[in-house]
Design a protein around this motif. Structure first.
Motif, PDB file in Angstrom:
ATOM      1  N   LEU A 180       4.256 -28.987  23.959  1.00 11.04           N
ATOM      2  CA  LEU A 180       5.267 -28.152  23.311  1.00 11.04           C
ATOM      3  C   LEU A 180       5.208 -28.259  21.783  1.00 11.04           C
ATOM      4  O   LEU A 180       5.979 -27.606  21.092  1.00 11.04           O
ATOM      5  CB  LEU A 180       6.665 -28.542  23.784  1.00 11.04           C
ATOM      6  N   SER A 181       4.286 -29.082  21.283  1.00  5.77           N
ATOM      7  CA  SER A 181       4.149 -29.213  19.832  1.00  5.77           C
ATOM      8  C   SER A 181       3.153 -28.205  19.305  1.00  5.77           C
ATOM      9  O   SER A 181       1.984 -28.208  19.691  1.00  5.77           O
ATOM     10  CB  SER A 181       3.695 -30.625  19.472  1.00  5.77           C
ATOM     11  N   ALA A 182       3.598 -27.354  18.399  1.00  2.00           N
ATOM     12  CA  ALA A 182       2.731 -26.329  17.834  1.00  2.00           C
ATOM     13  C   ALA A 182       1.605 -26.940  17.003  1.00  2.00           C
ATOM     14  O   ALA A 182       0.572 -26.310  16.800  1.00  2.00           O
ATOM     15  CB  ALA A 182       3.552 -25.372  16.981  1.00  2.00           C
ATOM     16  N   ASP A 183       1.800 -28.158  16.529  1.00  2.00           N
ATOM     17  CA  ASP A 183       0.824 -28.794  15.643  1.00  2.00           C
ATOM     18  C   ASP A 183      -0.536 -28.986  16.300  1.00  2.00           C
ATOM     19  O   ASP A 183      -1.550 -29.072  15.601  1.00  2.00           O
ATOM     20  CB  ASP A 183       1.346 -30.154  15.178  1.00  2.00           C
ATOM     21  N   GLU A 209      11.902 -22.357  12.166  1.00  2.00           N
ATOM     22  CA  GLU A 209      10.549 -22.839  12.403  1.00  2.00           C
ATOM     23  C   GLU A 209      10.086 -22.438  13.803  1.00  2.00           C
ATOM     24  O   GLU A 209      10.889 -22.205  14.694  1.00  2.00           O
ATOM     25  CB  GLU A 209      10.502 -24.360  12.249  1.00  2.00           C
ATOM     26  N   ARG A 210       8.781 -22.382  13.959  1.00  2.00           N
ATOM     27  CA  ARG A 210       8.209 -22.091  15.264  1.00  2.00           C
ATOM     28  C   ARG A 210       8.486 -23.258  16.208  1.00  2.00           C
ATOM     29  O   ARG A 210       8.329 -24.426  15.821  1.00  2.00           O
ATOM     30  CB  ARG A 210       6.702 -21.858  15.136  1.00  2.00           C
ATOM     31  N   GLU A 211       8.895 -22.943  17.438  1.00  2.00           N
ATOM     32  CA  GLU A 211       9.207 -23.995  18.406  1.00  2.00           C
ATOM     33  C   GLU A 211       8.507 -23.734  19.734  1.00  2.00           C
ATOM     34  O   GLU A 211       8.244 -22.598  20.100  1.00  2.00           O
ATOM     35  CB  GLU A 211      10.717 -24.074  18.637  1.00  2.00           C
ATOM     36  N   GLY A 212       8.230 -24.820  20.441  1.00  2.00           N
ATOM     37  CA  GLY A 212       7.638 -24.699  21.753  1.00  2.00           C
ATOM     38  C   GLY A 212       8.680 -24.272  22.771  1.00  2.00           C
ATOM     39  O   GLY A 212       9.799 -24.783  22.761  1.00  2.00           O
ATOM     40  N   VAL A 213       8.319 -23.347  23.643  1.00  2.00           N
ATOM     41  CA  VAL A 213       9.216 -22.841  24.679  1.00  2.00           C
ATOM     42  C   VAL A 213       8.839 -23.435  26.032  1.00  2.00           C
ATOM     43  O   VAL A 213       9.688 -23.988  26.732  1.00  2.00           O
ATOM     44  CB  VAL A 213       9.171 -21.309  24.752  1.00  2.00           C
ATOM     45  N   SER A 214       7.560 -23.303  26.386  1.00  2.00           N
ATOM     46  CA  SER A 214       7.099 -23.807  27.672  1.00  2.00           C
ATOM     47  C   SER A 214       5.585 -23.918  27.646  1.00  2.00           C
ATOM     48  O   SER A 214       4.927 -23.159  26.934  1.00  2.00           O
ATOM     49  CB  SER A 214       7.539 -22.867  28.803  1.00  2.00           C
ATOM     50  N   TYR A 254       7.389 -14.130  20.075  1.00  2.00           N
ATOM     51  CA  TYR A 254       6.833 -15.078  21.031  1.00  2.00           C
ATOM     52  C   TYR A 254       5.313 -15.088  20.919  1.00  2.00           C
ATOM     53  O   TYR A 254       4.669 -14.034  20.889  1.00  2.00           O
ATOM     54  CB  TYR A 254       7.261 -14.714  22.454  1.00  2.00           C
ATOM     55  N   TYR A 255       4.762 -16.295  20.882  1.00  2.00           N
ATOM     56  CA  TYR A 255       3.327 -16.477  20.750  1.00  2.00           C
ATOM     57  C   TYR A 255       2.758 -17.248  21.938  1.00  2.00           C
ATOM     58  O   TYR A 255       3.392 -18.169  22.445  1.00  2.00           O
ATOM     59  CB  TYR A 255       3.002 -17.280  19.480  1.00  2.00           C
ATOM     60  N   CYS A 256       1.560 -16.881  22.312  1.00  2.00           N
ATOM     61  CA  CYS A 256       0.790 -17.627  23.292  1.00  2.00           C
ATOM     62  C   CYS A 256      -0.214 -18.483  22.514  1.00  2.00           C
ATOM     63  O   CYS A 256      -0.787 -18.001  21.531  1.00  2.00           O
ATOM     64  CB  CYS A 256       0.077 -16.635  24.207  1.00  2.00           C
ATOM     65  N   ALA A 257      -0.427 -19.723  22.946  1.00  2.00           N
ATOM     66  CA  ALA A 257      -1.364 -20.597  22.248  1.00  2.00           C
ATOM     67  C   ALA A 257      -2.016 -21.559  23.229  1.00  2.00           C
ATOM     68  O   ALA A 257      -1.432 -21.892  24.266  1.00  2.00           O
ATOM     69  CB  ALA A 257      -0.648 -21.382  21.155  1.00  2.00           C
ATOM     70  N   VAL A 258      -3.222 -22.008  22.875  1.00  2.00           N
ATOM     71  CA  VAL A 258      -3.981 -22.897  23.749  1.00  2.00           C
ATOM     72  C   VAL A 258      -4.617 -24.010  22.925  1.00  2.00           C
ATOM     73  O   VAL A 258      -4.936 -23.824  21.746  1.00  2.00           O
ATOM     74  CB  VAL A 258      -5.052 -22.110  24.532  1.00  2.00           C
ATOM     75  N   THR A 259      -4.781 -25.169  23.544  1.00  2.00           N
ATOM     76  CA  THR A 259      -5.379 -26.309  22.865  1.00  2.00           C
ATOM     77  C   THR A 259      -6.216 -27.131  23.822  1.00  2.00           C
ATOM     78  O   THR A 259      -5.959 -27.156  25.029  1.00  2.00           O
ATOM     79  CB  THR A 259      -4.298 -27.206  22.246  1.00  2.00           C
ATOM     80  N   MET A 270      -1.955 -27.008  18.712  1.00  2.00           N
ATOM     81  CA  MET A 270      -2.557 -25.806  19.271  1.00  2.00           C
ATOM     82  C   MET A 270      -3.744 -25.350  18.428  1.00  2.00           C
ATOM     83  O   MET A 270      -3.688 -25.369  17.199  1.00  2.00           O
ATOM     84  CB  MET A 270      -1.517 -24.697  19.366  1.00  2.00           C
ATOM     85  N   ASP A 271      -4.830 -24.973  19.136  1.00  2.00           N
ATOM     86  CA  ASP A 271      -6.054 -24.580  18.441  1.00  2.00           C
ATOM     87  C   ASP A 271      -6.142 -23.074  18.191  1.00  2.00           C
ATOM     88  O   ASP A 271      -6.658 -22.640  17.167  1.00  2.00           O
ATOM     89  CB  ASP A 271      -7.279 -25.001  19.263  1.00  2.00           C
ATOM     90  N   TYR A 272      -5.687 -22.301  19.158  1.00  2.00           N
ATOM     91  CA  TYR A 272      -5.828 -20.852  19.074  1.00  2.00           C
ATOM     92  C   TYR A 272      -4.485 -20.192  19.390  1.00  2.00           C
ATOM     93  O   TYR A 272      -3.768 -20.628  20.286  1.00  2.00           O
ATOM     94  CB  TYR A 272      -6.886 -20.354  20.071  1.00  2.00           C
ATOM     95  N   TRP A 273      -4.229 -19.109  18.653  1.00  2.00           N
ATOM     96  CA  TRP A 273      -2.947 -18.418  18.762  1.00  2.00           C
ATOM     97  C   TRP A 273      -3.130 -16.921  18.953  1.00  2.00           C
ATOM     98  O   TRP A 273      -4.081 -16.328  18.434  1.00  2.00           O
ATOM     99  CB  TRP A 273      -2.143 -18.617  17.480  1.00  2.00           C
ATOM    100  N   GLY A 274      -2.212 -16.323  19.710  1.00  2.00           N
ATOM    101  CA  GLY A 274      -2.131 -14.879  19.744  1.00  2.00           C
ATOM    102  C   GLY A 274      -1.386 -14.385  18.516  1.00  2.00           C
ATOM    103  O   GLY A 274      -0.867 -15.175  17.732  1.00  2.00           O
ATOM    104  N   LYS A 275      -1.308 -13.065  18.373  1.00  2.00           N
ATOM    105  CA  LYS A 275      -0.649 -12.487  17.206  1.00  2.00           C
ATOM    106  C   LYS A 275       0.863 -12.418  17.357  1.00  2.00           C
ATOM    107  O   LYS A 275       1.576 -12.175  16.388  1.00  2.00           O
ATOM    108  CB  LYS A 275      -1.222 -11.102  16.929  1.00  2.00           C
ATOM    109  N   GLY A 276       1.336 -12.593  18.567  1.00  2.00           N
ATOM    110  CA  GLY A 276       2.774 -12.605  18.810  1.00  2.00           C
ATOM    111  C   GLY A 276       3.311 -11.275  19.277  1.00  2.00           C
ATOM    112  O   GLY A 276       2.719 -10.220  19.027  1.00  2.00           O
TER     113      GLY A 276
END
Length: 125
Positions: free
Chosen positions: A107-110, A44-49, A94-99, A112-118
């Motif tokens: 660190l919770s992916a749930d 599963e996708r996990e938060g890194v930092s 690795y993905y960048c995301a913002v909320t 996040m509003d916007y994501w990069g493609k990785g």
């Protein structure tokens, strides 16, 4: 339109370093949380930092503490992840995301509003 674009991934050997960058455009909110997430094959996708803009507080997943450092250049709208002492288990996309949801743990992916493609990071042993 909000866009996040990751760069800096690649193939390295264990013990080496990489620096990931994330360029953010179209996002004009002052109070936000932004971070790095990863997804390894079959996991599963996990938060890194992540960083919260309100107080620049930073958070790290336990396995990367002391090895990874998150930073940002707000003027240039860039987010970085310096990864040192890389291990094979760091291999992932690795993905960048913002909320804008800053009240929860970033660190919770749930949340996040916007994501990069990785971008792929591969660490060989």
């Amino acid at each position: 339109e909000v866009q996040l674009v990751e760069s800096g991934g690649g193939l390295v050997q264990a013990g080496e370093s990489l620096r990931l960058s994330c360029s953010v455009s179209g996002f004009a909110i002052d109070d936000y949380a932004i971070g790095w997430f990863r997804q390894a094959p079959g996991k599963e996708r996990e938060g890194v930092s992540c960083i919260k803009s309100r107080d620049s507080s930073t958070y790290y997943e336990d396995s990367v503490k002391g090895r990874f450092t998150i930073s940002s250049d707000n003027a240039k709208k860039l987010l970085y992840l310096q990864m040192n002492s890389l291990k094979p288990e760091d291999t992932a996309v690795y993905y960048c995301a913002v909320t804008t949801v800053v009240s929860h743990m970033c660190l919770s992916a749930d949340f996040m509003d916007y994501w990069g493609k990785g971008i792929t990071v591969s660490v060989s042993s």
